[in-house]
Design a protein around this motif. Structure first.
Motif, PDB file in Angstrom:
ATOM      1  N   ALA A 295       6.879 -43.598 -48.108  1.00 43.15           N
ATOM      2  CA  ALA A 295       6.116 -43.517 -49.765  1.00 43.15           C
ATOM      3  C   ALA A 295       7.218 -42.681 -50.589  1.00 43.15           C
ATOM      4  CB  ALA A 295       4.992 -42.981 -49.821  1.00 43.15           C
ATOM      5  N   ARG A 296       7.984 -41.495 -50.195  1.00 41.16           N
ATOM      6  CA  ARG A 296       8.931 -40.824 -50.880  1.00 41.16           C
ATOM      7  C   ARG A 296       9.837 -41.581 -51.248  1.00 41.16           C
ATOM      8  NH1 ARG A 296       6.613 -36.047 -47.927  1.00 41.16           N
ATOM      9  NH2 ARG A 296       5.356 -34.894 -49.601  1.00 41.16           N
ATOM     10  N   LEU A 297      10.676 -42.434 -50.320  1.00 43.95           N
ATOM     11  CA  LEU A 297      11.567 -43.299 -50.358  1.00 43.95           C
ATOM     12  C   LEU A 297      11.291 -44.452 -51.562  1.00 43.95           C
ATOM     13  CD1 LEU A 297      12.843 -43.677 -46.840  1.00 43.95           C
ATOM     14  CD2 LEU A 297      14.137 -42.594 -48.565  1.00 43.95           C
ATOM     15  N   ILE A 298      10.458 -44.843 -51.412  1.00 39.81           N
ATOM     16  CA  ILE A 298      10.108 -45.937 -52.547  1.00 39.81           C
ATOM     17  C   ILE A 298       9.745 -45.116 -53.858  1.00 39.81           C
ATOM     18  CG2 ILE A 298       8.083 -47.466 -53.294  1.00 39.81           C
ATOM     19  CD1 ILE A 298       7.485 -48.135 -49.869  1.00 39.81           C
ATOM     20  N   SER A 299       9.057 -44.203 -54.049  1.00 38.95           N
ATOM     21  CA  SER A 299       8.911 -43.376 -55.129  1.00 38.95           C
ATOM     22  C   SER A 299      10.286 -43.093 -55.661  1.00 38.95           C
ATOM     23  CB  SER A 299       8.083 -42.337 -55.101  1.00 38.95           C
ATOM     24  OG  SER A 299       8.001 -41.621 -56.241  1.00 38.95           O
ATOM     25  N   HIS A 300      11.351 -42.531 -54.805  1.00 34.57           N
ATOM     26  CA  HIS A 300      12.658 -42.207 -55.551  1.00 34.57           C
ATOM     27  C   HIS A 300      13.471 -43.355 -55.807  1.00 34.57           C
ATOM     28  CE1 HIS A 300      15.434 -38.778 -55.371  1.00 34.57           C
ATOM     29  NE2 HIS A 300      16.260 -39.548 -55.420  1.00 34.57           N
ATOM     30  N   GLY A 301      13.167 -44.637 -55.233  1.00 29.42           N
ATOM     31  CA  GLY A 301      14.161 -45.541 -55.325  1.00 29.42           C
ATOM     32  C   GLY A 301      13.451 -46.533 -56.545  1.00 29.42           C
ATOM     33  N   GLY A 302      12.308 -46.203 -56.946  1.00 26.93           N
ATOM     34  CA  GLY A 302      11.756 -47.009 -58.044  1.00 26.93           C
ATOM     35  C   GLY A 302      10.820 -47.868 -57.944  1.00 26.93           C
ATOM     36  N   SER A 303      11.116 -48.921 -56.802  1.00 26.84           N
ATOM     37  CA  SER A 303      10.081 -49.783 -56.196  1.00 26.84           C
ATOM     38  C   SER A 303      10.652 -50.232 -54.961  1.00 26.84           C
ATOM     39  CB  SER A 303      10.088 -50.911 -57.221  1.00 26.84           C
ATOM     40  OG  SER A 303      11.342 -51.716 -57.295  1.00 26.84           O
ATOM     41  N   LEU A 304       9.955 -51.054 -53.984  1.00 22.84           N
ATOM     42  CA  LEU A 304      10.435 -51.709 -52.791  1.00 22.84           C
ATOM     43  C   LEU A 304      11.388 -52.511 -52.759  1.00 22.84           C
ATOM     44  CD1 LEU A 304       9.624 -51.470 -49.851  1.00 22.84           C
ATOM     45  CD2 LEU A 304       8.120 -53.248 -50.252  1.00 22.84           C
ATOM     46  N   VAL A 305      11.503 -53.483 -53.959  1.00 19.77           N
ATOM     47  CA  VAL A 305      12.445 -54.116 -54.231  1.00 19.77           C
ATOM     48  C   VAL A 305      13.772 -53.588 -54.420  1.00 19.77           C
ATOM     49  CG1 VAL A 305      13.364 -56.372 -55.447  1.00 19.77           C
ATOM     50  CG2 VAL A 305      10.861 -56.162 -54.860  1.00 19.77           C
ATOM     51  N   ASN A 306      13.547 -52.492 -55.216  1.00 21.45           N
ATOM     52  CA  ASN A 306      14.924 -51.801 -55.868  1.00 21.45           C
ATOM     53  C   ASN A 306      15.500 -50.981 -54.450  1.00 21.45           C
ATOM     54  OD1 ASN A 306      14.786 -52.699 -58.259  1.00 21.45           O
ATOM     55  ND2 ASN A 306      13.728 -50.971 -59.038  1.00 21.45           N
ATOM     56  N   LEU A 307      14.565 -50.454 -53.669  1.00 21.76           N
ATOM     57  CA  LEU A 307      14.838 -49.979 -52.563  1.00 21.76           C
ATOM     58  C   LEU A 307      15.850 -50.819 -51.409  1.00 21.76           C
ATOM     59  CD1 LEU A 307      14.907 -46.985 -51.372  1.00 21.76           C
ATOM     60  CD2 LEU A 307      12.915 -47.551 -50.189  1.00 21.76           C
ATOM     61  N   ALA A 308      15.130 -52.253 -51.501  1.00 21.00           N
ATOM     62  CA  ALA A 308      15.870 -53.235 -50.554  1.00 21.00           C
ATOM     63  C   ALA A 308      17.254 -53.284 -50.956  1.00 21.00           C
ATOM     64  CB  ALA A 308      14.844 -54.389 -50.644  1.00 21.00           C
ATOM     65  N   LYS A 309      17.587 -53.269 -52.324  1.00 25.94           N
ATOM     66  CA  LYS A 309      18.916 -53.495 -52.675  1.00 25.94           C
ATOM     67  C   LYS A 309      19.810 -52.649 -52.303  1.00 25.94           C
ATOM     68  CE  LYS A 309      17.191 -55.958 -56.813  1.00 25.94           C
ATOM     69  NZ  LYS A 309      16.967 -56.094 -58.197  1.00 25.94           N
ATOM     70  N   GLN A 310      19.455 -51.424 -51.841  1.00 29.19           N
ATOM     71  CA  GLN A 310      20.332 -50.216 -51.397  1.00 29.19           C
ATOM     72  C   GLN A 310      20.699 -50.299 -50.078  1.00 29.19           C
ATOM     73  OE1 GLN A 310      21.268 -48.044 -53.855  1.00 29.19           O
ATOM     74  NE2 GLN A 310      19.624 -48.932 -55.300  1.00 29.19           N
ATOM     75  N   PRO A 311      22.134 -49.945 -49.718  1.00 26.23           N
ATOM     76  CA  PRO A 311      22.696 -49.819 -48.416  1.00 26.23           C
ATOM     77  C   PRO A 311      21.996 -48.801 -47.357  1.00 26.23           C
ATOM     78  CG  PRO A 311      24.390 -49.229 -50.043  1.00 26.23           C
ATOM     79  CD  PRO A 311      23.090 -49.713 -50.657  1.00 26.23           C
ATOM     80  N   GLY A 312      22.476 -48.684 -46.389  1.00 29.44           N
ATOM     81  CA  GLY A 312      21.809 -47.859 -45.432  1.00 29.44           C
ATOM     82  C   GLY A 312      22.510 -46.288 -45.678  1.00 29.44           C
ATOM     83  N   SER A 313      23.942 -46.343 -46.235  1.00 27.90           N
ATOM     84  CA  SER A 313      24.236 -44.976 -46.653  1.00 27.90           C
ATOM     85  C   SER A 313      23.751 -44.359 -47.784  1.00 27.90           C
ATOM     86  CB  SER A 313      25.855 -45.411 -46.840  1.00 27.90           C
ATOM     87  OG  SER A 313      26.188 -46.409 -47.876  1.00 27.90           O
ATOM     88  N   THR A 314      23.088 -45.241 -48.575  1.00 27.82           N
ATOM     89  CA  THR A 314      22.601 -44.613 -49.669  1.00 27.82           C
ATOM     90  C   THR A 314      21.038 -44.111 -49.392  1.00 27.82           C
ATOM     91  OG1 THR A 314      23.482 -46.128 -51.258  1.00 27.82           O
ATOM     92  CG2 THR A 314      21.982 -45.038 -52.174  1.00 27.82           C
ATOM     93  N   ILE A 315      20.416 -44.846 -48.686  1.00 29.82           N
ATOM     94  CA  ILE A 315      19.159 -44.394 -48.017  1.00 29.82           C
ATOM     95  C   ILE A 315      19.153 -43.234 -47.306  1.00 29.82           C
ATOM     96  CG2 ILE A 315      17.281 -45.139 -46.706  1.00 29.82           C
ATOM     97  CD1 ILE A 315      17.784 -48.068 -47.360  1.00 29.82           C
ATOM     98  N   GLN A 316      20.141 -43.127 -46.771  1.00 26.38           N
ATOM     99  CA  GLN A 316      20.341 -41.860 -45.737  1.00 26.38           C
ATOM    100  C   GLN A 316      20.337 -40.406 -46.689  1.00 26.38           C
ATOM    101  OE1 GLN A 316      23.953 -41.984 -43.151  1.00 26.38           O
ATOM    102  NE2 GLN A 316      23.703 -39.936 -42.503  1.00 26.38           N
ATOM    103  N   ILE A 317      20.959 -40.462 -47.747  1.00 24.34           N
ATOM    104  CA  ILE A 317      21.009 -39.208 -48.439  1.00 24.34           C
ATOM    105  C   ILE A 317      20.317 -39.308 -49.933  1.00 24.34           C
ATOM    106  CG2 ILE A 317      23.491 -38.783 -47.412  1.00 24.34           C
ATOM    107  CD1 ILE A 317      24.485 -40.144 -50.394  1.00 24.34           C
ATOM    108  N   LEU A 318      19.379 -40.293 -49.619  1.00 23.36           N
ATOM    109  CA  LEU A 318      18.475 -40.395 -50.833  1.00 23.36           C
ATOM    110  C   LEU A 318      17.664 -39.145 -51.094  1.00 23.36           C
ATOM    111  CD1 LEU A 318      18.084 -42.869 -52.819  1.00 23.36           C
ATOM    112  CD2 LEU A 318      16.191 -43.444 -51.672  1.00 23.36           C
ATOM    113  N   GLY A 319      17.645 -38.667 -52.116  1.00 23.82           N
ATOM    114  CA  GLY A 319      17.085 -37.188 -52.408  1.00 23.82           C
ATOM    115  C   GLY A 319      17.831 -35.867 -52.268  1.00 23.82           C
ATOM    116  N   ALA A 320      19.132 -36.264 -51.984  1.00 27.78           N
ATOM    117  CA  ALA A 320      20.064 -35.212 -51.852  1.00 27.78           C
ATOM    118  C   ALA A 320      21.369 -35.241 -52.755  1.00 27.78           C
ATOM    119  CB  ALA A 320      20.771 -34.815 -50.203  1.00 27.78           C
ATOM    120  N   GLU A 321      21.119 -36.067 -53.921  1.00 26.90           N
ATOM    121  CA  GLU A 321      22.070 -36.341 -54.798  1.00 26.90           C
ATOM    122  C   GLU A 321      22.825 -35.005 -55.314  1.00 26.90           C
ATOM    123  OE1 GLU A 321      19.284 -37.701 -55.134  1.00 26.90           O
ATOM    124  OE2 GLU A 321      19.068 -39.762 -54.699  1.00 26.90           O
TER     125      GLU A 321
END
Length: 579
Positions: A295-321
């Motif tokens: 849920a925190r990943l979806i909230s940080h990405g804005g939506s599930l579809v926006n999060l689906a557009k991100q690569p794995g490397s971005t998801i790995q450090i999401l929240g540590a910008e």
């Protein structure tokens, strides 16, 4: 033979008048060039019109899935008794044959007939013009596209974003209220803070007890599961050093405890709601990283579809910008994980393996998010398979480290060095290894340094012999010392002459040494004469080596002078004595 044709307005059933023309498939299109020729081949037998757009949409979706609708089944049963039916979809024909027992045909001739009917559709069906077919087709295509996207309120991820935000706010408020209860009631009963560590249990105990003097007569077994903690509480209540408070203060403290307990109950309900929504919207992501992290990943990405557009490397450090850009600015190591760090798989890994597991988990999470956002499946099979693979990888990493410390990677025990040549502690199987001096490497010394060392050694020997030589008479000793001093002076002169002119023959040096020996007085002992002979022979050998090295140096200089340019030769040339 009858032909079933689907239109945006309804289902049409055509009767084939001349089945013989279906044998010539290549020339069949010529029969539909005009409406008159088309009427000679087929004619409209019946038409089943759709009542509204929703009816058309449901019929179209079932036809796409190769399933006949209820209205279509009734329509065919009414008009297809004992007739063969030509259909455009073989799967639909099989379904009709199974349910209605009507023989269906699907081949190249039928497909060519369908193309001809499509070209002359407005002429063959009376009352259905081209101007009506266009809007019908457009509206049905829009409705069908919305249905294929499967847009439903169950898939709205906005609820997840709001729920996780409210859950985080509730955690902060609960922590603040609980600390306020501890600080407020701590003036009356300060020992209770260390005895009861859980905030919810602390609020329940305070609400039940009120004044600490009532603790002895109360039963806390429903709140405190441990009997020892209850006994400590009652003992501390008797000898507490806290101040006394009145009933008004205790009532306000109890109201605050009610607020804490109410917030904790609402938080539990909200967590259950969030868990059910996550299992509905993103089941694979939930099974991989958990409800809260997902849920925190979806909230940080804005939506599930926006999060689906991100690569794995971005998801790995999401929240540590912030840490990422600080590391890039200062040229330090970038962070290995962000919000994904709180996943259970990364928590199980050792500190040195957390980076590898977070990278693998981020790549699997990216696939799970895309499957949840864009896939048709609603189960969590992909997430469970990915989790099993990650757990296997984690065990492999831990097994490698275990194999390095205990044994090999294949599970065989590794033989230690000191047990290599022993058998069951009985003794050595092979003899002990000894030091091999022949295996040493000695650096070769240059020929120029050895004569100097020999010179120094010979001079030291002469000096020691001159000091320690015994003598029987004092006159003889004086003569020996004088002779020794004269011999040293002569030897120094000889060494200087050798350094200045290394080309002197060794024979002339021997003759001079013999003359010097004859001039010495006969009081010298014969043993000393033998020593001097040996020393003179050693000096002769040193002089010969020096002459050879000098000749070699001259040859090298000549070769270098020959290879150099003419001006350099002029500068290096020595002045001649006959100029």
């Amino acid at each position: 033979m009858l032909v079933l044709f689907e239109t945006p307005a309804g289902f049409a059933l055509f009767k084939v008048l001349n089945e013989g023309k279906l044998d010539k498939v290549e020339d069949l299109w010529k029969e539909f060039t005009t409406s008159d020729r088309a009427r000679k081949v087929v004619e409209l037998k019946a038409f089943n019109k759709f009542e509204n757009t929703s009816d058309a949409l449901s019929a179209a979706t079932l036809i796409i899935d190769s399933k006949p609708t209820k209205g279509l089944r009734k329509f065919l049963q009414k008009h297809c008794d004992g007739e063969t039916l030509a259909v455009a979809d073989s799967k639909l024909g099989n379904a009709i044959k199974e349910k209605l027992k009507i023989d269906c045909v699907h081949n190249s001739a039928v497909m060519e007939l369908m193309r001809g009917l499509r070209n002359q559709l407005s002429e063959l069906i009376s009352g259905l013009g081209t101007q009506d077919l266009g809007p019908m087709s457009l509206g049905l295509s829009h409705s069908l596209s919305r249905y294929k996207l499967k847009f439903s309120p169950e898939k709205v991820d906005t609820m997840i974003i709001q729920a996780i935000g409210l859950l985080d706010d509730l955690d902060k408020e609960l922590n603040t209220y609980a600390m306020r209860v501890r600080e407020w009631y701590g003036w009356h009963f300060p020992e209770l803070t260390k005895i009861v560590t859980d905030n919810i249990q602390y609020a329940k105990v305070v609400k039940l007890m009120g004044n600490r003097t009532h603790a002895v007569n109360l039963d806390f077994s429903e709140i405190l599961t441990d009997d020892e903690v209850e006994a400590q509480l009652k003992e501390a209540a008797v000898i507490s050093m806290g101040t006394e408070v009145n009933d008004l203060d205790l009532s306000n403290i109890r109201e605050l405890c009610d607020q804490v307990l109410a917030l904790s109950e609402y938080r539990a309900q909200l967590y259950d709601y969030l868990k059910s929504r996550m299992n509905t919207i993103a089941p694979n992501l939930t099974s991989l990283v958990g409800e809260l992290v997902g849920a925190r990943l979806i909230s940080h990405g804005g939506s599930l579809v926006n999060l689906a557009k991100q690569p794995g490397s971005t998801i790995q450090i999401l929240g540590a910008e912030k840490a990422l850009f600080r590391a890039l600015k200062t040229k330090h190591a970038t962070p290995k994980y962000g919000l994904i760090y709180h996943a259970s798989l990364i928590g199980q890994a050792a500190p040195k393996h957390k980076g590898k597991i977070s990278r693998s988990l981020a790549s699997k999470a990216a696939l799970a998010i895309r499957y949840d956002a864009l896939g048709d499946g609603e189960d969590n099979s992909l997430g469970l398979e990915s989790r099993l693979k990650l757990e296997t990888r984690l065990r492999v990493l831990e097994g490698k480290e275990l194999g390095r410390s205990v044994g090999s990677t294949k599970g065989k025990p590794k033989i230690e060095v000191y047990e290599k040549d022993r058998k069951n502690g009985a003794g050595l199987i092979t003899p002990a290894k000894t030091y091999n001096p022949s295996a040493d490497l000695v650096l070769a010394q240059s020929t120029e340094e050895t004569p100097k060392k020999l010179d120094v050694a010979s001079k030291k020997r002469k000096h020691d012999d001159a000091e320690t030589a015994p003598s029987t008479e004092p006159a003889g000793e004086a003569i020996q010392e004088d002779g020794g001093q004269e011999g040293r002076k002569k030897k120094k002169k000889k060494s200087k002459d050798v350094e200045e002119s290394p080309t002197v023959d060794a024979k002339s040096d021997k003759k001079k040494k013999k003359k010097s020996k004859e001039t010495e007085e006969p009081g010298v002992a014969t043993a000393e004469g033998e020593k001097k002979k040996k020393e003179s022979e050693a000096q002769d050998e040193v002089v010969a080596m020096e002459t050879e090295s000098g000749k070699k140096d001259k040859r090298k200089k000549k070769k270098q002078a020959d290879g150099c340019a003419v001006p350099q030769r002029r500068r290096e040339a020595k002045p001649s004595h006959f100029a």
